[in-house]
Design an enzyme around this catalytic site. Structure first.
Site, PDB file in Angstrom:
ATOM      1  N   ASP A 138       0.811  -1.217   0.000  1.00  0.00           N
ATOM      2  CA  ASP A 138       0.000   0.000   0.000  1.00  0.00           C
ATOM      3  C   ASP A 138       0.849   1.274   0.000  1.00  0.00           C
ATOM      4  O   ASP A 138       0.631   2.175  -0.803  1.00  0.00           O
ATOM      5  CB  ASP A 138      -0.911  -0.033   1.232  1.00  0.00           C
ATOM      6  CG  ASP A 138      -1.784   1.193   1.360  1.00  0.00           C
ATOM      7  OD1 ASP A 138      -2.951   1.140   0.940  1.00  0.00           O
ATOM      8  OD2 ASP A 138      -1.306   2.209   1.909  1.00  0.00           O
ATOM      9  N   VAL A 167      -4.899   2.687  -0.474  1.00  0.00           N
ATOM     10  CA  VAL A 167      -4.755   1.992  -1.752  1.00  0.00           C
ATOM     11  C   VAL A 167      -5.323   0.576  -1.645  1.00  0.00           C
ATOM     12  O   VAL A 167      -6.026   0.104  -2.545  1.00  0.00           O
ATOM     13  CB  VAL A 167      -3.292   1.969  -2.210  1.00  0.00           C
ATOM     14  CG1 VAL A 167      -3.181   1.366  -3.610  1.00  0.00           C
ATOM     15  CG2 VAL A 167      -2.686   3.368  -2.197  1.00  0.00           C
ATOM     16  N   ASP A 168      -5.018  -0.105  -0.556  1.00  0.00           N
ATOM     17  CA  ASP A 168      -5.553  -1.451  -0.357  1.00  0.00           C
ATOM     18  C   ASP A 168      -7.076  -1.453  -0.395  1.00  0.00           C
ATOM     19  O   ASP A 168      -7.704  -2.263  -1.094  1.00  0.00           O
ATOM     20  CB  ASP A 168      -5.091  -2.010   0.996  1.00  0.00           C
ATOM     21  CG  ASP A 168      -3.662  -2.519   0.972  1.00  0.00           C
ATOM     22  OD1 ASP A 168      -3.068  -2.602  -0.123  1.00  0.00           O
ATOM     23  OD2 ASP A 168      -3.140  -2.836   2.051  1.00  0.00           O
ATOM     24  N   MET A 169      -7.676  -0.555   0.386  1.00  0.00           N
ATOM     25  CA  MET A 169      -9.134  -0.566   0.504  1.00  0.00           C
ATOM     26  C   MET A 169      -9.806  -0.132  -0.803  1.00  0.00           C
ATOM     27  O   MET A 169     -10.794  -0.726  -1.234  1.00  0.00           O
ATOM     28  CB  MET A 169      -9.577   0.335   1.652  1.00  0.00           C
ATOM     29  CG  MET A 169      -8.906   0.017   2.990  1.00  0.00           C
ATOM     30  SD  MET A 169      -9.005  -1.729   3.452  1.00  0.00           S
ATOM     31  CE  MET A 169     -10.713  -1.848   3.952  1.00  0.00           C
ATOM     32  N   MET A 211      -3.467  -1.735  -8.579  1.00  0.00           N
ATOM     33  CA  MET A 211      -3.678  -0.883  -7.416  1.00  0.00           C
ATOM     34  C   MET A 211      -3.241   0.551  -7.698  1.00  0.00           C
ATOM     35  O   MET A 211      -3.874   1.509  -7.236  1.00  0.00           O
ATOM     36  CB  MET A 211      -2.953  -1.476  -6.213  1.00  0.00           C
ATOM     37  CG  MET A 211      -3.487  -2.856  -5.835  1.00  0.00           C
ATOM     38  SD  MET A 211      -2.567  -3.676  -4.521  1.00  0.00           S
ATOM     39  CE  MET A 211      -3.073  -2.707  -3.104  1.00  0.00           C
TER      40      MET A 211
END
Length: 400
Positions: A138, A167-169, A211
């Site tokens: 992330d 970024v992950d979410m 991502m």
């Protein structure tokens, strides 16, 4: 919004992938979590460990899933996986590009077993480009997409790690969005990766998600300036603190207020509430000296009371002023509870509810699953349902 008839094979782990499939599970999809026999999802044992004995990240994004333990490097296990694919709607994976081909579970291979398969691949940089095979997490992607550069008060300050893994979410959310869109296109007879015109055989769909692409799509408010050669700088745009009407202010108890008063009517209401009518005409001034003077005035005013006292003062005032809460305070807030965003059930740790309400997703959150699967808990039952022979199941579960 229910996905009750959808079967998803989830080959992801850690956070962004499992968050995507958690959203889909919350909507009723059956999610079968494919885990390697030795370690399973790394997040199971990643500190901090929660009430369930699993890592808190694992607790957060794996409720209601079924866990199947398969070593996909083993030919027998891979054949069993192919049998699961035959009746699946979706395969979702988060390996680096090239890994699925080596394992024999890539899109071109699996679509031979299920020609209408939706296959989603999520990776850091996507399947193409010079960075496709680079490792990252992330924070790396936040840095490469401009988020970290803009997440600081000014150019002389060190970039700050965002409090949430944005970024992950966001990537998990976009993955779920892409999967649901592909399923809808399939149901309506739209074209898939085969390039057909939508008549007759639909064909499968391949989704390549990066991502970094996801986070770049969040830079919309800065894109026009950047494309025109005006590099956006932290603290010098409307939404990063250039104007005193959109900033964070310390209170008497060392807490903070958020002031996001862009509209003139909200600014007037704020000035009247703090008894500073002389500031009304200085809203969004283009004079840096005036902006700094207004900022200093606001800071001096807000330091005279505690955060809670100011929130009481602004209660009922039609303006945009709020508090800066801890995560625990946010979960305990009456608004959060009223929206059913904290779901509790006997025998399972609390979880965050699904953030969209309709007739099929109860407002109190009771419709979302809460139970966590043990590693490999459902291997035998899931394989048996798929028609895998008892002898093969016995071999694959011998060491579980």
């Amino acid at each position: 919004m229910q996905l009750d008839d959808i079967l998803i094979l989830d080959c992801s782990r850690l956070l962004p992938g499992p968050y995507a499939t958690q959203l889909l599970a919350d909507l009723g999809a059956t999610v079968i979590k494919i885990e390697e026999p030795e370690r399973g999802d790394y997040a199971r044992k990643m500190a901090p460990i929660g009430e369930s004995g699993h890592g808190e990240i694992f607790e957060a994004v794996n409720r209601g899933k079924r866990s199947v333990s398969l070593d996909l490097t083993d030919e027998t296990a891979r054949k069993a996986f192919y049998e699961l694919v035959e009746t699946a709607d979706v395969v979702f994976e988060t390996f680096r590009p090239g890994v699925t081909e080596r394992l024999g579970i890539d899109y071109d291979t699996l679509v031979e077993y299920n020609e209408e398969l939706v296959y989603a691949s999520l990776s850091g940089f996507g399947g193409t480009g010079p960075n496709a095979e680079r490792a990252g997490h992330d924070l790396n992607y936040a840095g490469e997409t401009g988020l970290l550069d803009m997440t600081r008060p000014d150019e002389d300050s060190k970039p700050v790690i965002p409090g949430y893994p944005m970024v992950d979410m966001a990537s998990g959310l976009f993955s779920a969005f892409g999967i649901v869109s592909a399923l809808l296109a399939r149901e309506r007879g739209g074209d898939g990766a085969s390039g057909e015109d939508g008549e007759g055989d639909v064909g499968g769909t391949y989704l390549d998600l990066a991502m970094t692409d996801t986070m770049l799509s969040f830079a919309q408010v800065f894109a026009s300036g950047a494309f025109a050669g005006r590099t956006p700088r932290p603290g010098k745009t409307m939404l990063t603190g250039e104007f005193p009407c959109y900033d964070v202010y310390r209170t008497a108890d060392d807490r903070y207020l958020t002031v996001a008063v862009l509209e003139p009517k909200f600014w007037r209401a704020l000035c009247e509430t703090i008894e500073r009518p002389e500031l009304v005409e200085k809203h969004l001034s283009d004079d840096p000296a005036i902006r700094e003077a207004v900022r200093e005035t606001l800071q001096a005013v807000f330091e005279t009371r505690t955060m809670d006292e100011w929130l009481d003062e602004f209660d009922g005032v039609d303006t945009a002023v709020g508090g800066v809460y801890t995560v625990t305070e946010a979960f305990d807030h009456e608004q959060t509870r009223a929206r059913g965003m904290v779901v509790e059930s006997d025998g399972s740790p609390p979880r965050i509810g699904f953030p969209i309400h309709d007739a099929d997703v109860d407002a109190d959150g009771s419709a979302v699953p809460t139970r966590l699967p043990d590693h490999g808990e459902h291997t035998a039952s899931v394989l048996r349902e798929a028609g895998v022979s008892d002898g093969t199941i016995a071999r694959l579960t011998r060491n579980d």
